[in-house]
Scaffold this active site. Sequence first.
Site, short mmCIF file in Angstrom:
data_model
loop_
_atom_site.label_atom_id
_atom_site.label_comp_id
_atom_site.label_asym_id
_atom_site.label_seq_id
_atom_site.Cartn_x
_atom_site.Cartn_y
_atom_site.Cartn_z
N HIS A 197 8.69 65.31 -86.90
CA HIS A 197 9.29 66.57 -87.28
C HIS A 197 10.51 66.76 -86.28
O HIS A 197 11.53 67.19 -86.51
CB HIS A 197 8.60 67.82 -87.24
CG HIS A 197 9.14 68.88 -88.35
ND1 HIS A 197 8.25 70.05 -88.57
CD2 HIS A 197 10.16 69.07 -89.07
CE1 HIS A 197 9.11 70.86 -89.32
NE2 HIS A 197 10.26 70.39 -89.51
N HIS A 243 3.99 66.12 -86.06
CA HIS A 243 5.02 66.93 -85.30
C HIS A 243 6.04 66.05 -84.74
O HIS A 243 7.10 66.72 -84.61
CB HIS A 243 4.14 67.85 -84.40
CG HIS A 243 3.31 68.91 -85.09
ND1 HIS A 243 3.86 70.08 -85.65
CD2 HIS A 243 1.99 69.04 -84.76
CE1 HIS A 243 2.88 70.77 -85.95
NE2 HIS A 243 1.83 70.32 -85.43
N HIS A 264 -1.68 63.69 -87.73
CA HIS A 264 -1.33 65.19 -87.72
C HIS A 264 -0.29 65.44 -86.55
O HIS A 264 1.02 66.00 -86.92
CB HIS A 264 -2.44 66.34 -87.40
CG HIS A 264 -2.11 67.57 -87.32
ND1 HIS A 264 -2.08 68.44 -88.37
CD2 HIS A 264 -1.54 68.42 -86.23
CE1 HIS A 264 -1.64 69.71 -88.00
NE2 HIS A 264 -1.23 69.61 -86.96
N GLU A 265 -0.57 65.24 -85.05
CA GLU A 265 0.18 65.52 -84.16
C GLU A 265 1.41 64.61 -84.13
O GLU A 265 2.58 65.02 -83.67
CB GLU A 265 -0.45 65.11 -82.85
CG GLU A 265 -1.60 66.23 -82.66
CD GLU A 265 -1.13 67.67 -82.90
OE1 GLU A 265 -0.16 68.15 -82.49
OE2 GLU A 265 -2.15 68.47 -83.02
ZN LIG Z 1 -0.22 70.98 -85.64
#
Ligand SMILES: [Zn+2]
Length: 714
Positions: free
Chosen positions: A508, A505, A501-502
């Site tokens: 992104h 980021h 998940h991280e």
């Molecule tokens: Zn997050």
Amino acid sequence: MKKEIIKSLGIFALVAGFQANAQEQNHEQNMDNILLAEWTGPYAGVPAFDKMKVELVKPAMLEAMEKHLAEIDEITSNPEPATFENTIVPFEDSGDLLNRVFTYYGIFSSNISSPEFRDVQRELSPEISEYSSKISQNSELFERIKTVFENSEENPLPAPEQRVIDLIYEEFAMEGANLNEEDKKRYAEINSELSELYTKFSNNVLAEEENYIVYLTEDQLSGLPESYIKAAASTAEANGEAGKYAVTNTRSSMDPFLTYSDERELREKVWNNYYSRGDNDDEFDNNEVIKKILKLRDERVELLGYDNFAQWRLQNRMAKNPENAMELMEAVWPAALARVEEEVKDMQAVADSEGANIEIKPWDYRYYAEKVRKEKYDLDSEEVKEYLELGNLTDALFYTAGELFNFEFQPVEEGSVPVFHEDVNVWEVTDKDSGELIGLWYLDPFARQGKRSGAWATTYRSYSELEGAKPVLASNNSNFIKPAPGEPVLVSWDDATTFFHEFGHALHFLAADIKYPTLNSGVRDYTEFQSQLLERWLSTDEVINRYLKHHETGEIIPKELVAKIKKASTFNQGFETTEFLASALMDMKYHTTDPDKIEPREFEKETLYELGMPDEIVMRHRSPHFGHVFSGEGYATGYYGYLWADVLTSDAAEAFAESPGGFYDENMAEKLVKYLFAPRNAMDPAEAYRKFRGRDAKIDALMRDRGFPVPEDK
Ligand SMILES: [Zn+2]
């Protein structure tokens, strides 16, 4: 009379002179303040993390804020009529020094905090808020922005320029730029009070995490995994309690303890400590802080003509208004409650069959859920962990980024990039084909005193064409328990998911392809989507077969075990959805209710009662430690955003699953990068999603993923 005037002028001059001197001294002292220096070294310069000191933060922040304000002055003193070129471009380009200093500030605040730094934070908090008001309340600046905005309504600008001016104008308007002078003054006072309250709130929580450690003795370890015991022993030793075992008051320590410990009374104690953070009627109690925060937020948006904080906040989110957000939450809530009832029944049956003679309480939920999991799904979390080794998982991240983004990760040359702690590692990110440098990726993996809990991602430098398209400096931060020397880091399936998940980021940030810094900004209920989507690659066959290997034997995780994990993914969804939604619903209720009617402790209790909150579950974040909502504004009325993003995630994942190449479909990967990652906020999120999917997102895939019935006609 004349004399008097001269005299008073003299005093003014003296005061002014004194201030000038002080300023001068400040500048001189700052000349060798490393935090203010240009970033040097490879990769277009990197932060001097090895040289930063707490005592340098305050003078550097003060000077950098002053510098930014001077840059703004230069924009507003331009005698020419406002244009995009002479106003928006220099505005977007300003504040570079402050961004750099703030990077150090962020590290001190999140990764290596200390009582000394918390003093600095307290001292700086009113200064920061005053500085930011000086920009958001700068009427000359706003007049120029307004002119550019209004002209663009007549003569639209090219897409990126138009999006920038729209976003900037909206932000200023939302921050009160259209207010009269008197209201503006009050607005600024409110912000300054709020920022102090936010700092106080989070420091109270941190203090409560540090102050309530439960030390176990040898005979109290029953049920706990070996790895947990080892880590607890070394934490206790580090705290001067050698021979004992520390259960710290953080999620990463509490959660496994409640899952495995056979000691019911200790479970209750650990549970109580954790969920009472900020609610102990002592100097760190946050209930009064919450009341003050809610009143000030309400007063502030009232100045702007809104009924409540939620209405004001959501206008530029994908959800657009509180009603849309509530509608989504209420569509899912009943299915979650129904599932909790089934889960409790299953757990009670296990407890009864063991002759436990108890009724399931909140501190029993994780413990019996784990037993049900083993019984029903025969899934042993500890067995799964044997195949989830941190180094392999890191390679799995790189593989995924390689397949989807065409990125390649290589460790930087030892010692070439400074780090703030010996545990931090750095990789260079390049394009696989062209070799073009994309940026650096910093990983700070382990928990330590002074580091905030949980996992998060941040950038030290973001990408924008305007600022020279420099390499992105992205970071991931986790709180894995540091193993004894020579031992592998084995993580749970959940923690591995969070790791992905991280990293989402970070990707992104790294994939950003935008012209202006403002287009990097996140839309809160949308930016979690990209990272949540990336979680899905952990359980793809490609990742499993390459990287989920036993840490000792190197054997690939058995197919049956993976099948069990997948089957178990709908397990405990009642608990997870309910604890989350309870927090998200409370967040929205806090900000749509008249704050004069709110006593947090009672309000939380009553609201949950009205919602039909099950006795066996507590909010994931109870109000007095709900940092997302009360230690800043990022997630205030924004916690629902995770669910909003979940809907997009499930829907987008289904699109991958159904495509010819599955999760590694090239065509889908291209659309993923082009529409969902690279534009960041350069494109309206709803429009970007439609371009990716060919339609709006539907709730159906989410309900399927959680094993809930799909509502008809939705
Ligand atoms: Zn997050």
